[in-house]
Design an enzyme around this catalytic site. Sequence first.
Site, short mmCIF file in Angstrom:
data_model
loop_
_atom_site.label_atom_id
_atom_site.label_comp_id
_atom_site.label_asym_id
_atom_site.label_seq_id
_atom_site.Cartn_x
_atom_site.Cartn_y
_atom_site.Cartn_z
N HIS A 11 0.82 -1.22 0.00
CA HIS A 11 0.00 0.00 0.00
C HIS A 11 0.86 1.28 0.00
O HIS A 11 0.34 2.37 -0.15
CB HIS A 11 -1.01 0.00 1.17
CG HIS A 11 -0.41 -0.10 2.53
ND1 HIS A 11 -0.89 -0.96 3.49
CD2 HIS A 11 0.62 0.55 3.12
CE1 HIS A 11 -0.19 -0.81 4.60
NE2 HIS A 11 0.73 0.10 4.41
C1 LIG Z 1 3.46 -0.27 7.54
S1 LIG Z 1 5.05 -0.90 7.89
C2 LIG Z 1 4.74 -2.65 7.95
C3 LIG Z 1 5.70 -3.40 8.81
C4 LIG Z 1 5.36 -4.90 9.01
N1 LIG Z 1 5.45 -5.64 7.77
C5 LIG Z 1 4.00 -5.03 9.63
O1 LIG Z 1 3.04 -5.34 8.92
O2 LIG Z 1 3.89 -4.84 10.85
C6 LIG Z 1 5.87 -0.74 6.35
C7 LIG Z 1 7.34 -1.03 6.47
O3 LIG Z 1 7.90 -1.05 5.17
C8 LIG Z 1 9.24 -0.62 5.31
N2 LIG Z 1 9.69 -0.22 3.97
C9 LIG Z 1 9.15 0.72 3.16
N3 LIG Z 1 9.84 0.81 2.02
C10 LIG Z 1 10.84 -0.10 2.10
C11 LIG Z 1 11.90 -0.46 1.22
N4 LIG Z 1 12.04 0.11 0.03
N5 LIG Z 1 12.75 -1.44 1.63
C12 LIG Z 1 12.60 -2.03 2.84
N6 LIG Z 1 11.62 -1.72 3.70
C13 LIG Z 1 10.75 -0.76 3.34
C14 LIG Z 1 9.13 0.54 6.30
O4 LIG Z 1 10.37 0.80 6.91
C15 LIG Z 1 8.08 0.02 7.26
O5 LIG Z 1 8.65 -0.59 8.40
#
Ligand SMILES: C[S@@+](CC[C@H](N)C(=O)[O-])C[C@H]1O[C@@H](n2cnc3c(N)ncnc32)[C@H](O)[C@@H]1O
Length: 338
Positions: free
Chosen positions: A244
Amino acid sequence: MQTQAHPNPSQAGAMPPDPAPIMQTATGFMAAKHLFASSEAGLFEALADGPLPADQLAEKTGIPPATAEMSAGAMVALGLLELDGGRYRNSDAAAHFLAGRTPADLRPFLRFWGRLSWRVWTDFEDALCSGPAPLPPLGAEDTLIFADGVEAITAGAAHALAAQPEIAGARRLLDVAGGTGSFLAAAIAAHPGLEGTLVELPAVAAVAQEKLAGVPGATVQASDVLQSPLPHGHDVLLAANLVHLFAENQIRVLLAAMREAAEPGATLLIVDFWTDPTHTEPAMAALMAGEFYMYSGGDGRVYSDAEFRPWLSEAGWKPVEVRELAGPQSVLVATAVD
Ligand SMILES: C[S@@+](CC[C@H](N)C(=O)[O-])C[C@H]1O[C@@H](n2cnc3c(N)ncnc32)[C@H](O)[C@@H]1O
């Protein structure tokens, strides 16, 4: 003399429609802010041992008596407190989720929205037309507030996912953008012997490293999942609450990277707020589309599984089904095409 039909039906004698849905929705921001403030002030926690009158509630929370009564009154109006014989008591929902007496603690989620999301939505009206302004990177304290908040809001889905047959049958789980490890920790706790790798951006990976230090079989790798290849050797690959934040082109890169890293016959699990094709159901998903849009700098939104299916097939995944998990979250299941 000729009479003209009046364009306003109320002046023509018909009853005007009820503006209540508009007024109720518009006061929603006040309701939310009252809730965030009451939770931060410890109102629900102060009532965990039983009902209190306003003066004792003020004394226990340390808020001035007039504002303690104002907050408590707003919570009564919203059904989160009850007022009986001059004493306030937690509703069942507040006692379970906001009083700090059960593991299902939603206070970190309220802090996350009250402290961070609130600010992120400030210029939403302008952002709808001209796109959101880029967000400054989160400092260390806000990174924790964000991570703990996401963990609290997705705890139900994390436990529901751990009970799914694909996790029960997994040997090694790759948790892509796994946050601070709540999904991986729940999976390993439910299935001792399961091993897993969590991949995250460096700041969050550092928090995950600490949180998963005592979880056997869990390892953490810091990297950007859109820029670097994913680690190999996993038979189940998970992306929870990630897609998302991405636009279609980024999702295609992600799905291809996950397929490239997958073992033959691997399973892909994508947990998110999957919507119907019109993006209006579930209602919480339709609203959270704005949250994802603002946090992602305009890339993110909610998706239906129908629009995802061609992107999955193109990347070498065969879509199987979407299964409900907890609340508005569900999991899309796909398998690697050999
Ligand atoms: C809404 S959190 C979800 C975390 C976990 N999967 C959960 O559902 O509890 C989205 C995560 O995606 C990570 N994220 C966003 N873009 C990313 C990228 N390009 N590479 C690695 N992680 C990423 C963010 O750091 C964040 O911790």
